[in-house]
Every structure is written in structure tokens, then in C-alpha cells.
Design a protein around this motif. Structure first.
Motif, PDB file in Angstrom:
ATOM      1  N   ASN A  43       0.834  -1.208   0.000  1.00 56.78           N
ATOM      2  CA  ASN A  43       0.000   0.000   0.000  1.00 56.78           C
ATOM      3  C   ASN A  43       0.866   1.255   0.000  1.00 56.78           C
ATOM      4  OD1 ASN A  43      -2.252  -1.636   0.020  1.00 56.78           O
ATOM      5  ND2 ASN A  43      -2.859  -1.119   2.106  1.00 56.78           N
ATOM      6  N   GLY A  44       1.904   1.275   0.819  1.00 59.90           N
ATOM      7  CA  GLY A  44       2.820   2.422   0.847  1.00 59.90           C
ATOM      8  C   GLY A  44       3.590   2.569  -0.451  1.00 59.90           C
ATOM      9  N   THR A  45       4.021   1.452  -1.014  1.00 60.57           N
ATOM     10  CA  THR A  45       4.749   1.486  -2.285  1.00 60.57           C
ATOM     11  C   THR A  45       3.849   1.985  -3.406  1.00 60.57           C
ATOM     12  OG1 THR A  45       6.167  -0.330  -1.552  1.00 60.57           O
ATOM     13  CG2 THR A  45       6.066   0.083  -3.930  1.00 60.57           C
ATOM     14  N   ALA A  46       2.603   1.504  -3.446  1.00 62.10           N
ATOM     15  CA  ALA A  46       1.654   1.939  -4.480  1.00 62.10           C
ATOM     16  C   ALA A  46       1.370   3.431  -4.363  1.00 62.10           C
ATOM     17  CB  ALA A  46       0.361   1.134  -4.378  1.00 62.10           C
ATOM     18  N   ALA A  47       1.253   3.935  -3.122  1.00 64.61           N
ATOM     19  CA  ALA A  47       1.020   5.373  -2.928  1.00 64.61           C
ATOM     20  C   ALA A  47       2.178   6.183  -3.494  1.00 64.61           C
ATOM     21  CB  ALA A  47       0.816   5.670  -1.441  1.00 64.61           C
ATOM     22  N   ALA A  48       3.396   5.678  -3.340  1.00 67.67           N
ATOM     23  CA  ALA A  48       4.563   6.372  -3.887  1.00 67.67           C
ATOM     24  C   ALA A  48       4.609   6.279  -5.413  1.00 67.67           C
ATOM     25  CB  ALA A  48       5.845   5.795  -3.287  1.00 67.67           C
ATOM     26  N   ILE A  49       4.283   5.113  -5.957  1.00 63.86           N
ATOM     27  CA  ILE A  49       4.306   4.920  -7.411  1.00 63.86           C
ATOM     28  C   ILE A  49       3.309   5.853  -8.089  1.00 63.86           C
ATOM     29  CG2 ILE A  49       3.741   3.324  -9.292  1.00 63.86           C
ATOM     30  CD1 ILE A  49       4.666   1.037  -7.426  1.00 63.86           C
ATOM     31  N   TYR A  50       2.115   5.911  -7.546  1.00 62.82           N
ATOM     32  CA  TYR A  50       1.039   6.660  -8.189  1.00 62.82           C
ATOM     33  C   TYR A  50       0.804   8.040  -7.564  1.00 62.82           C
ATOM     34  CZ  TYR A  50       0.147   2.315 -10.594  1.00 62.82           C
ATOM     35  OH  TYR A  50       0.276   1.200 -11.371  1.00 62.82           O
ATOM     36  N   ARG A  51       1.751   8.503  -6.773  1.00 66.34           N
ATOM     37  CA  ARG A  51       1.711   9.861  -6.209  1.00 66.34           C
ATOM     38  C   ARG A  51       0.388  10.181  -5.519  1.00 66.34           C
ATOM     39  NH1 ARG A  51       4.325  10.171 -11.102  1.00 66.34           N
ATOM     40  NH2 ARG A  51       6.500  10.790 -10.986  1.00 66.34           N
ATOM     41  N   ARG A  52      -0.021   9.272  -4.669  1.00 66.43           N
ATOM     42  CA  ARG A  52      -1.215   9.461  -3.835  1.00 66.43           C
ATOM     43  C   ARG A  52      -2.539   9.485  -4.607  1.00 66.43           C
ATOM     44  NH1 ARG A  52       0.503   8.071   1.093  1.00 66.43           N
ATOM     45  NH2 ARG A  52       2.439   9.078   1.571  1.00 66.43           N
ATOM     46  N   ARG A  53      -2.543   9.028  -5.869  1.00 68.89           N
ATOM     47  CA  ARG A  53      -3.819   8.861  -6.580  1.00 68.89           C
ATOM     48  C   ARG A  53      -4.539   7.654  -5.991  1.00 68.89           C
ATOM     49  NH1 ARG A  53      -2.212   8.709 -12.873  1.00 68.89           N
ATOM     50  NH2 ARG A  53      -1.355   6.781 -12.088  1.00 68.89           N
ATOM     51  N   ALA A  54      -5.790   7.470  -6.360  1.00 69.11           N
ATOM     52  CA  ALA A  54      -6.540   6.287  -5.935  1.00 69.11           C
ATOM     53  C   ALA A  54      -5.822   5.047  -6.472  1.00 69.11           C
ATOM     54  CB  ALA A  54      -7.962   6.338  -6.476  1.00 69.11           C
ATOM     55  N   VAL A  55      -5.647   4.052  -5.617  1.00 66.07           N
ATOM     56  CA  VAL A  55      -4.894   2.854  -5.973  1.00 66.07           C
ATOM     57  C   VAL A  55      -5.629   1.617  -5.491  1.00 66.07           C
ATOM     58  CG1 VAL A  55      -2.702   1.637  -5.656  1.00 66.07           C
ATOM     59  CG2 VAL A  55      -2.705   4.103  -5.785  1.00 66.07           C
ATOM     60  N   GLU A  56      -5.503   0.546  -6.272  1.00 64.77           N
ATOM     61  CA  GLU A  56      -6.001  -0.765  -5.872  1.00 64.77           C
ATOM     62  C   GLU A  56      -4.844  -1.743  -5.900  1.00 64.77           C
ATOM     63  OE1 GLU A  56      -8.938  -1.368  -8.930  1.00 64.77           O
ATOM     64  OE2 GLU A  56     -10.535  -0.664  -7.629  1.00 64.77           O
ATOM     65  N   ARG A  57      -4.916  -2.772  -5.042  1.00 65.27           N
ATOM     66  CA  ARG A  57      -3.903  -3.825  -5.031  1.00 65.27           C
ATOM     67  C   ARG A  57      -4.581  -5.174  -5.192  1.00 65.27           C
ATOM     68  NH1 ARG A  57      -4.684  -6.823  -0.806  1.00 65.27           N
ATOM     69  NH2 ARG A  57      -5.527  -5.877   1.067  1.00 65.27           N
ATOM     70  N   ALA A  58      -3.843  -6.131  -5.712  1.00 68.25           N
ATOM     71  CA  ALA A  58      -4.355  -7.495  -5.845  1.00 68.25           C
ATOM     72  C   ALA A  58      -4.487  -8.119  -4.464  1.00 68.25           C
ATOM     73  CB  ALA A  58      -3.416  -8.319  -6.711  1.00 68.25           C
ATOM     74  N   THR A  59      -5.362  -9.090  -4.352  1.00 69.49           N
ATOM     75  CA  THR A  59      -5.596  -9.746  -3.066  1.00 69.49           C
ATOM     76  C   THR A  59      -4.693 -10.954  -2.841  1.00 69.49           C
ATOM     77  OG1 THR A  59      -7.366 -11.067  -4.039  1.00 69.49           O
ATOM     78  CG2 THR A  59      -7.995  -8.982  -2.960  1.00 69.49           C
ATOM     79  N   SER A  60      -3.910 -11.335  -3.861  1.00 65.26           N
ATOM     80  CA  SER A  60      -3.019 -12.481  -3.706  1.00 65.26           C
ATOM     81  C   SER A  60      -1.734 -12.254  -4.488  1.00 65.26           C
ATOM     82  CB  SER A  60      -3.701 -13.767  -4.187  1.00 65.26           C
ATOM     83  OG  SER A  60      -4.013 -13.676  -5.549  1.00 65.26           O
ATOM     84  N   LEU A  61      -0.748 -13.072  -4.203  1.00 63.22           N
ATOM     85  CA  LEU A  61       0.526 -13.013  -4.914  1.00 63.22           C
ATOM     86  C   LEU A  61       0.359 -13.570  -6.322  1.00 63.22           C
ATOM     87  CD1 LEU A  61       2.738 -14.387  -2.022  1.00 63.22           C
ATOM     88  CD2 LEU A  61       2.612 -12.022  -2.800  1.00 63.22           C
ATOM     89  N   VAL A  62       1.220 -13.121  -7.227  1.00 61.27           N
ATOM     90  CA  VAL A  62       1.177 -13.595  -8.610  1.00 61.27           C
ATOM     91  C   VAL A  62       2.563 -14.081  -9.024  1.00 61.27           C
ATOM     92  CG1 VAL A  62      -0.710 -12.050  -9.255  1.00 61.27           C
ATOM     93  CG2 VAL A  62       1.645 -11.303  -9.582  1.00 61.27           C
ATOM     94  N   PRO A  63       2.644 -14.956 -10.029  1.00 57.37           N
ATOM     95  CA  PRO A  63       3.942 -15.413 -10.535  1.00 57.37           C
ATOM     96  C   PRO A  63       4.740 -14.240 -11.104  1.00 57.37           C
ATOM     97  CG  PRO A  63       2.133 -16.732 -11.432  1.00 57.37           C
ATOM     98  CD  PRO A  63       1.520 -15.579 -10.724  1.00 57.37           C
ATOM     99  N   THR A  64       6.063 -14.306 -10.961  1.00 55.51           N
ATOM    100  CA  THR A  64       6.918 -13.222 -11.448  1.00 55.51           C
ATOM    101  C   THR A  64       7.837 -13.638 -12.581  1.00 55.51           C
ATOM    102  OG1 THR A  64       8.571 -13.732  -9.767  1.00 55.51           O
ATOM    103  CG2 THR A  64       6.914 -12.064  -9.214  1.00 55.51           C
ATOM    104  N   GLY A  65       7.706 -14.852 -13.070  1.00 53.48           N
ATOM    105  CA  GLY A  65       8.527 -15.288 -14.190  1.00 53.48           C
ATOM    106  C   GLY A  65       9.999 -15.350 -13.841  1.00 53.48           C
ATOM    107  N   GLU A  66      10.834 -14.878 -14.735  1.00 52.22           N
ATOM    108  CA  GLU A  66      12.278 -14.972 -14.566  1.00 52.22           C
ATOM    109  C   GLU A  66      12.829 -14.033 -13.511  1.00 52.22           C
ATOM    110  OE1 GLU A  66      14.016 -14.383 -18.382  1.00 52.22           O
ATOM    111  OE2 GLU A  66      13.334 -16.306 -19.133  1.00 52.22           O
ATOM    112  N   VAL A  67      12.054 -13.069 -13.080  1.00 56.81           N
ATOM    113  CA  VAL A  67      12.545 -12.102 -12.092  1.00 56.81           C
ATOM    114  C   VAL A  67      12.745 -12.764 -10.736  1.00 56.81           C
ATOM    115  CG1 VAL A  67      12.015  -9.956 -10.871  1.00 56.81           C
ATOM    116  CG2 VAL A  67      11.474 -10.175 -13.287  1.00 56.81           C
ATOM    117  N   GLY A  68      11.888 -13.728 -10.392  1.00 50.85           N
ATOM    118  CA  GLY A  68      11.947 -14.363  -9.085  1.00 50.85           C
ATOM    119  C   GLY A  68      11.248 -13.506  -8.050  1.00 50.85           C
ATOM    120  N   GLY A  69      11.212 -13.973  -6.836  1.00 46.02           N
ATOM    121  CA  GLY A  69      10.561 -13.218  -5.777  1.00 46.02           C
ATOM    122  C   GLY A  69       9.059 -13.430  -5.778  1.00 46.02           C
ATOM    123  N   TYR A  70       8.352 -12.493  -5.134  1.00 44.35           N
ATOM    124  CA  TYR A  70       6.909 -12.579  -4.957  1.00 44.35           C
ATOM    125  C   TYR A  70       6.266 -11.330  -5.544  1.00 44.35           C
ATOM    126  CZ  TYR A  70       8.430 -16.185  -1.783  1.00 44.35           C
ATOM    127  OH  TYR A  70       9.019 -17.309  -1.256  1.00 44.35           O
ATOM    128  N   GLY A  71       5.308 -11.507  -6.431  1.00 48.56           N
ATOM    129  CA  GLY A  71       4.693 -10.382  -7.123  1.00 48.56           C
ATOM    130  C   GLY A  71       3.360  -9.969  -6.542  1.00 48.56           C
TER     131      GLY A  71
END
Length: 131
Positions: A43-71
Motif C-alpha cells: 500500500n505504501g509502495t503503491a502510494a509512492a508509485i502513483y503519487r497518492r492517486r486512488a490505488v487498488e492492489r491485488a488480493t493475492s501473490l502472482v507469478p513473477t517469471g524470470e525475475v523471481g521473488g513474490y509479485g
């Protein structure tokens, strides 16, 4: 002396995409629910990305392909209709302690090729409000 000769690598070596990240998992994480710490972080990261505009986030993790980690997908309404979408990739699951700025190795992907999973009609989003 060429650079390649100075730093030999095995012929079958795979290119180092992001050395400090965990290797991509073969198992999809799309069913993984977010922890409260991950929700607060994204939520904090999304607020920074979108400069405090209205933001929504996914409710679950998603595959990240070759990048690795958790999306974690985030989106904000675009000026010309539709959504501006981003994929926030965290290197490890968060369970309580916030990530310090020194240890923060989060990657934010915004290209259409990288965020296709976030545009799936089956993706469920909720409002994301920075704490």
C-alpha cells in the motif's frame, strides 16, 4: 587481453539476471494470500508509485517469471481510461518487521510485457490505502 578472457565463465552458465534474488520458483504463487506486513508495504509502495492517486492492489501473490521473488499487482485509473498497472516484486515474504531502506531490494515493473498477469480478468483487486 579481452574482458571475456579475464573473466572466464563455464560454457553452460546461465546469465545472471538478478544475482541477489531467489531463483524463480516453478510453483505458481498466485494462490498465496498477502500477510498484513505485505499489505502495509505494498500500500505504501503503491502510494509512492502513483503519487497518492486512488490505488487498488491485488488480493493475492502472482507469478513473477524470470525475475523471481513474490509479485503483487497494483493499479490506478489512467487519465485516458483503463488502468496504469505495475507489478511490485518483493524478494522475500514479509511477516512483521518493516523493510529498512538499506535492505529494500523491491523491483517495480511497469512495462505491458511484465504486467500481463496483472491485467487478467480473473485478478481480484481491493482499495489500497497507505497507513
Amino acid at each position: 587481453m579481452t574482458i571475456a578472457a579475464a573473466f572466464p565463465t563455464p560454457a553452460d552458465a546461465e546469465p545472471d539476471r538478478i544475482a541477489h534474488r531467489a531463483a524463480p520458483s516453478a510453483a505458481p504463487v498466485s494462490g498465496g494470500k498477502l500477510t498484513p506486513a505485505e499489505i502495509a508495504y505494498v500500500n505504501g509502495t503503491a502510494a509512492a508509485i502513483y503519487r497518492r492517486r486512488a490505488v487498488e492492489r491485488a488480493t493475492s501473490l502472482v507469478p513473477t517469471g524470470e525475475v523471481g521473488g513474490y509479485g503483487i499487482c497494483v493499479r490506478s485509473p489512467a487519465a485516458k481510461g483503463g488502468y496504469d498497472v505495475a507489478l511490485v516484486v518483493i524478494a522475500r515474504r514479509l511477516y512483521g518487521e518493516p523493510i529498512s531502506q538499506v535492505d529494500d531490494d523491491t523491483v517495480v515493473l511497469r512495462r505491458a510485457a511484465d504486467t500481463g498477469v496483472c491485467r487478467a480478468t480473473s485478478m481480484t483487486y481491493v482499495s489500497a490505502r497507505a497507513g
